[in-house]
Motif scaffolding. Structure first.
Motif, PDB file in Angstrom:
ATOM      1  N   LEU A   1      -3.814   5.086   4.982  1.00  0.00           N
ATOM      2  CA  LEU A   1      -2.680   5.451   5.841  1.00  0.00           C
ATOM      3  C   LEU A   1      -1.371   5.108   5.161  1.00  0.00           C
ATOM      4  CD1 LEU A   1      -3.551   4.297   9.468  1.00  0.00           C
ATOM      5  CD2 LEU A   1      -3.073   6.601   8.671  1.00  0.00           C
ATOM      6  N   GLY A   2      -1.325   3.893   4.600  1.00  0.00           N
ATOM      7  CA  GLY A   2      -0.106   3.447   3.921  1.00  0.00           C
ATOM      8  C   GLY A   2       0.234   4.377   2.776  1.00  0.00           C
TER       9      GLY A   2
ATOM     10  N   PHE B   1       0.843  -1.198   0.000  1.00  0.00           N
ATOM     11  CA  PHE B   1       0.000   0.000   0.000  1.00  0.00           C
ATOM     12  C   PHE B   1       0.883   1.255   0.000  1.00  0.00           C
ATOM     13  CE2 PHE B   1      -3.570  -2.400   2.428  1.00  0.00           C
ATOM     14  CZ  PHE B   1      -4.047  -2.894   1.232  1.00  0.00           C
ATOM     15  N   VAL B   2       1.930   1.210   0.823  1.00  0.00           N
ATOM     16  CA  VAL B   2       2.843   2.349   0.903  1.00  0.00           C
ATOM     17  C   VAL B   2       3.461   2.610  -0.475  1.00  0.00           C
ATOM     18  CG1 VAL B   2       4.900   3.254   2.038  1.00  0.00           C
ATOM     19  CG2 VAL B   2       3.345   1.757   3.299  1.00  0.00           C
ATOM     20  N   MET B   3       3.914   1.497  -1.101  1.00  0.00           N
ATOM     21  CA  MET B   3       4.546   1.610  -2.415  1.00  0.00           C
ATOM     22  C   MET B   3       3.551   2.150  -3.447  1.00  0.00           C
ATOM     23  SD  MET B   3       4.527  -0.262  -5.483  1.00  0.00           S
ATOM     24  CE  MET B   3       4.046  -1.934  -5.109  1.00  0.00           C
TER      25      MET B   3
ATOM     26  N   GLU C   1       9.537  -2.585  -5.808  1.00  0.00           N
ATOM     27  CA  GLU C   1       9.914  -3.487  -4.719  1.00  0.00           C
ATOM     28  C   GLU C   1      10.050  -2.796  -3.368  1.00  0.00           C
ATOM     29  OE1 GLU C   1      12.393  -7.171  -6.359  1.00  0.00           O
ATOM     30  OE2 GLU C   1      13.517  -5.314  -6.275  1.00  0.00           O
ATOM     31  N   ALA C   2       9.779  -1.479  -3.333  1.00  0.00           N
ATOM     32  CA  ALA C   2      10.048  -0.727  -2.108  1.00  0.00           C
ATOM     33  C   ALA C   2       9.214  -1.201  -0.926  1.00  0.00           C
ATOM     34  CB  ALA C   2       9.810   0.756  -2.361  1.00  0.00           C
ATOM     35  N   GLY C   3       8.072  -1.855  -1.219  1.00  0.00           N
ATOM     36  CA  GLY C   3       7.183  -2.258  -0.140  1.00  0.00           C
ATOM     37  C   GLY C   3       7.719  -3.375   0.742  1.00  0.00           C
TER      38      GLY C   3
END
Lengths: 291, 381, 312
Positions: free
Chosen positions: A199-200, A43-45, A216-218
């Motif tokens: 939020l992510g 989600f962040v990624m 791939e950062a997640g």
């Protein structure tokens, strides 16, 4: 030396705020569903990558951020509806595998959409470092810290002051009882997924100017966020925040004072020690096992 | 894209039904390849693969090789050495390829050497570490500059400016560690003292802690050996901490992506790079210039900015093609001998002169010292 | 009857190379699958029977591999002795960590084992001097079994198939033993098992050690077979993949775990031709199997077959 330690602490808190934001998402979903969502890092990624793509397409930053967050929320809802709900009642391990599968799937989507390169988001308010006594930090770090503080406060108020928030918490304590008093557990579940996806995404957008992002950062962020949530006692949102800050500071001090090569080992050694002495994390509630 | 997917589906079906093509004169010449197209080193392997596909497509359009079509058989290792070993076995045993170009990373290459040597098939590696060809292995060649050359080039530049005390900061990947080894080994030879030696994880998001320690020493320059996004973060963190020392990066970041990521903080950073990134700035008398410009034009027409890594793919596959041409057949031993006989081949990395003692054939002047100025590369030596 | 499945497996493993001599997919991928079978069957004892998840199992696999690699290349130990040392190291570390780690439950246990795996991986990467760092160690000599040198893919297929069958046989026996019954009680309800007088802590410790030993054994064979080890083969993703094998195949079934290991090994070889689509398909398949067959492929498919039979 004390000046150096001050810089280590500043660094640690900045990194820790980031872990805290990711950890908070883990805690929310766990609260509502007893599921650890290993796709939280994705989600962040997704938030970061969507915002970067929109900004690159000429959108203003604020609008790009809002749309990216909204899109990630939709992804979170879809994930809940089509992967989590159908697997209702599956074992803990099976749900872990489902969310790991979802994480791989989302990474695959990001790879096809945006390729393999790293991308950066321009910093919100410039690149000129700020001086804090002997330490320096980037204006973007203030955005991360401020954003984390604001989101944590909002989540806290939401869970404890609003009826829906209380209903969400009730699901975590006892799902059957929650259902009996008329809470629609499915709706709560969707709410939790939508909320943590949002939020992510916000976390991803806030940190993208500092850490960059790629498909791939997640993985790394998910891992650190999970650790933060566990150290704090999973299911306790404020515990996750404390866990994240603690982990960030510990990594910085480990790297600064002991060995930068072994800093991850030092951080995880600490996590193990915490669990050996507090098997449910620092702020987790002890649950009696039903026989 | 769709077309390729169909081809892949077809390949998958063939593979499942276990049918094998019999070797005949009008069957294609098969060039095998295993690269790191996904995973942390993907930005090395991705342009390499695109280049290989481009060169071979081009060759086939011009009538192929020895009157036969050329086929590329490629597998993605994801940077996992275990996968590399299995895929090389698959290339040799199942796909019956004639020569192998590949191994994006040193780890992947080192892992497959035992099989390649045992089966007797030529391997042209695109990876960096000097260990691949030192000691010389009968069937193994490489085309990328070694990390030893990069270290030597950096030290040469430092010595010119009378700087002798350096701070190292490297990542935890194979490329980083091997570069760090070379920097440490070569230091005495160039009169350098390493005053501090820090490391970070390649996926870390903040290196200010390590740099704060470096700031407290009397180092006169910072050398960062690594690739991916980490060196860009290091560069930004250096600026954030207000450290005024000259910064040296490795050839691992010689791509436009690094300039984009590091932004303003990248200005003034120096690094050894292949001539490819500064092709336009070369004098017209430079024999490499036409080759570089031609490759650059072809690649950029299809895929966007070139990187030196794609160039390694070009050098590797061209050396293979030239060797097969000279050998007049795909006989494994003859092709190997011809690869070893490569003389005066003008590639993107430099001019290759291989010998039985030197399976790389590049000299130190294949590297140019470049500096980032106004968001572009500038030759400084 | 109990061993019928085992004999079927053995005949299958023996017939394959005869039917498809020198076929890459049999002898090379077969050997890879065999190693994964050893790992999955061992891990299944822990996850499937004792109900304890481990996201750090690759660490024990790595200990076996690195023990063999370091002792044979740097100290010229004979392969079998190095293997024994690897088993001893992995077994002792498992035994030391078992009690504090297995006291944890659910996601806390997942975290602890994950952290353990990462610590071991960091050591493999950072302790350059011993482990060769991120590029690993090469030049591991072939394994010598009492005068017979195991060299070449076909011989390795044989050795690994035999070893995999051995672990399956051992696993079947452990499950049927007193400790196996104790474990199943732990999985049902640990508290209830304790009340019934089962020494749950010691049952869990024993099974943790056994499963670590299986992994170290596989690791040692792996090191000799590849003649090369590097930390990549023992990272978090590998640990996750091992858990996936067990769950995908079907928990609490030795053959389920074995089938899961084989299925995932083949899946990876099959998907590689899809290049950029590989991840998408891989993730999608994992989700689909777990959603529609939460008990795993082996159980799910055998139920489907039974249903089909009843209908006919």
């Amino acid at each position: 030396m004390p000046e150096q330690i001050f810089q280590f602490l500043v660094t640690g808190i900045t990194v820790g705020a980031l872990y805290a934001l990711v950890g908070l998402g883990f805690a929310l979903i766990y609260n509502a569903s007893d599921v650890v969502n290993f796709a939280q890092g994705e989600f962040v990624m997704l938030g970061a990558m969507t915002a970067i793509a929109l900004v690159a397409a000429g959108w203003p930053l604020a609008l790009a951020a809002i749309v990216a967050t909204a899109l990630t929320v939709v992804v979170g809802l879809l994930l809940e509806r089509f992967a989590i709900e159908p697997a209702w009642g599956a074992s803990v391990v099976a749900t872990i595998i489902i969310t790991i599968g979802a994480a791989i799937f989302l990474r695959g989507v990001a790879l096809l959409l945006w390729g393999k390169d790293f991308h950066a988001l321009p910093p919100f308010s410039g690149d000129t470092p700020l001086h804090l006594g002997s330490a320096t930090l980037l204006p973007q770090s203030l955005w991360v810290l401020g954003g984390a503080a604001a989101l944590v406060t909002l989540v806290h108020l939401f869970l404890n002051r609003t009826l829906i928030g209380k209903a969400l918490l009730a699901c975590s304590f006892n799902r059957a009882a929650a259902q009996l008093v008329g809470i629609n557990v499915n709706v709560m579940l969707r709410l939790a997924y939508g909320l943590s996806a949002g939020l992510g995404a916000i976390a991803g957008i806030l940190i993208a100017p500092i850490t960059f992002s790629s498909y791939e950062a997640g993985i790394m962020l998910g891992l650190k966020g999970f650790s933060a949530a566990i150290v704090g006692g999973i299911g306790n949102p404020m515990g996750a925040v404390a866990g994240g800050l603690l982990l960030g500071v510990l990594e910085a001090l480990g790297a600064g004072l002991i060995s930068s090569g072994y800093k991850d080992a030092i951080a995880f050694m600490f996590v193990l020690m915490v669990l050996f002495f507090e098997p449910t994390g620092l702020f987790g509630h002890k649950v009696a096992e039903r026989v | 894209m769709k077309n390729r997917l169909m081809k892949n589906l077809l390949a998958a079906t063939l593979l499942l039904t276990g049918s094998h093509l019999v070797n005949a004169a009008d069957d294609p010449i098969k060039i095998g390849s295993f690269l790191t197209v996904t995973g942390p080193a993907s930005f090395l392997g991705d342009p390499e693969l695109k280049t290989l596909q481009m060169v071979i497509e081009d060759l086939n359009a011009k009538g192929g090789l020895l009157g036969r079509k050329v086929e590329l058989v490629h597998y993605d290792t994801g940077g996992n050495a275990k996968e590399a070993v299995n895929f090389v076995k698959r290339l040799i045993k199942s796909d019956n390829v004639d020569i192998i170009v590949g191994g994006t990373t040193t780890g992947d290459t080192m892992a497959v050497i035992p099989d390649v040597e045992k089966e007797g098939i030529t391997l042209i590696s695109l990876a960096g570490a000097v260990d691949i060809v030192e000691p010389v292995k009968k069937w193994v060649f490489k085309v990328a500059h070694t990390d030893r050359m990069a270290a030597a080039k950096i030290y040469q530049d430092l010595r010119k400016q009378n700087l002798t005390k350096v701070a190292l900061i490297t990542g935890d990947g194979g490329f980083d560690k091997s570069g760090r080894e070379q920097l440490r080994t070569l230091a005495p030879e160039y009169g350098m003292t390493i005053v501090v030696d820090e490391s970070y994880g390649n996926k870390d998001t903040d290196m200010t802690t390590q740099l704060t320690k470096i700031r407290a020493t009397d180092a006169q320059a910072i050398i960062n050996f690594g690739f991916g996004q980490a060196p860009a973060i290091v560069t930004k963190n250096i600026k954030q901490l207000g450290i005024q020392l000259p910064v040296y990066q490795s050839h691992g970041v010689a791509s436009k992506t690094f300039i984009d990521l590091a932004g303003e903080a990248g200005e003034g950073v120096r690094l050894p790079a292949a001539a490819l990134v500064v092709a336009e700035q070369l004098p017209d008398t430079d024999p490499q210039k036409p080759v570089l410009l031609a490759y650059k034009k072809d690649y950029e027409a299809k895929h966007g900015p070139v990187s030196t890594f794609g160039g390694h793919g070009y050098d590797g596959v061209m050396i293979a093609i030239e060797a097969i041409k000279r050998a007049g057949s795909v006989d494994k031993a003859k092709v190997r001998d011809e690869v070893e006989n490569t003389k005066g081949f003008i590639g993107t990395a430099g001019i290759f002169n291989m010998t039985p003692q030197d399976h790389m054939g590049l000299t130190l002047d294949a590297f140019k010292m470049v500096e980032i100025r106004n968001g572009g590369w500038k030759i400084v030596d | 009857m109990r061993l019928a499945g085992f004999y079927l497996f053995a005949v299958f493993a023996a017939l394959l190379p005869i039917l498809f001599p020198d076929n890459y997919f049999v002898i090379v991928i077969g050997a890879s699958a065999g190693l994964n079978v050893m790992l999955a069957v061992g891990l299944n004892l822990l996850i499937g029977y004792a109900g304890q998840i481990s996201l750090g199992h690759a660490a024990f696999f790595g200990m076996g591999a690195y023990a063999s690699a370091i002792l044979t290349t740097r100290f010229a130990w004979p392969g079998l002795l190095a293997m024994a040392a690897g088993l001893l190291v992995a077994g002792s570390i498992a035994w030391l960590f078992a009690r504090p780690i297995l006291r944890l439950r659910g996601h806390y246990l997942a975290m602890a084992t994950l952290g353990f795996g990462i610590i071991i991986h960091v050591i493999m990467v950072q302790a350059n001097h011993w482990t060769g760092g991120p590029d690993g160690l090469s030049g591991i000599p072939p394994l010598n079994l009492l005068g017979w040198t195991v060299d070449g893919d076909r011989q390795w297929y044989g050795v690994i198939a035999a070893a995999a069958l051995l672990t399956i046989w051992l696993s079947l026996n452990i499950v049927d033993s007193r400790i196996g019954r104790a474990l199943r009680a732990v999985r049902g309800s640990e508290f209830a098992a304790q009340m019934m007088g089962v020494d749950t802590a010691s049952a869990k410790t024993q099974i943790f050690v056994v499963s670590a030993l299986f992994a170290a054994f596989a690791g040692s064979l792996f090191a000799h077979q590849q003649a090369f080890v590097s930390p990549d083969s023992f990272n978090l993703l590998i640990s996750v993949e091992l858990v996936t094998m067990v769950v995908l195949g079907g928990m609490a079934s030795t053959f389920g775990a074995a089938c899961g290991a084989i299925a995932l090994t083949l899946l990876h070889q099959g998907l590689v031709v899809f290049e950029d689509y590989e991840m998408l398909i891989h993730g999608g398949l994992l989700m689909a199997v777990m959603i529609f067959m939460p008990q795993g492929l082996f159980v799910g498919l055998s139920q489907a077959v039974r249903r089909l039979k009843n209908e006919i």
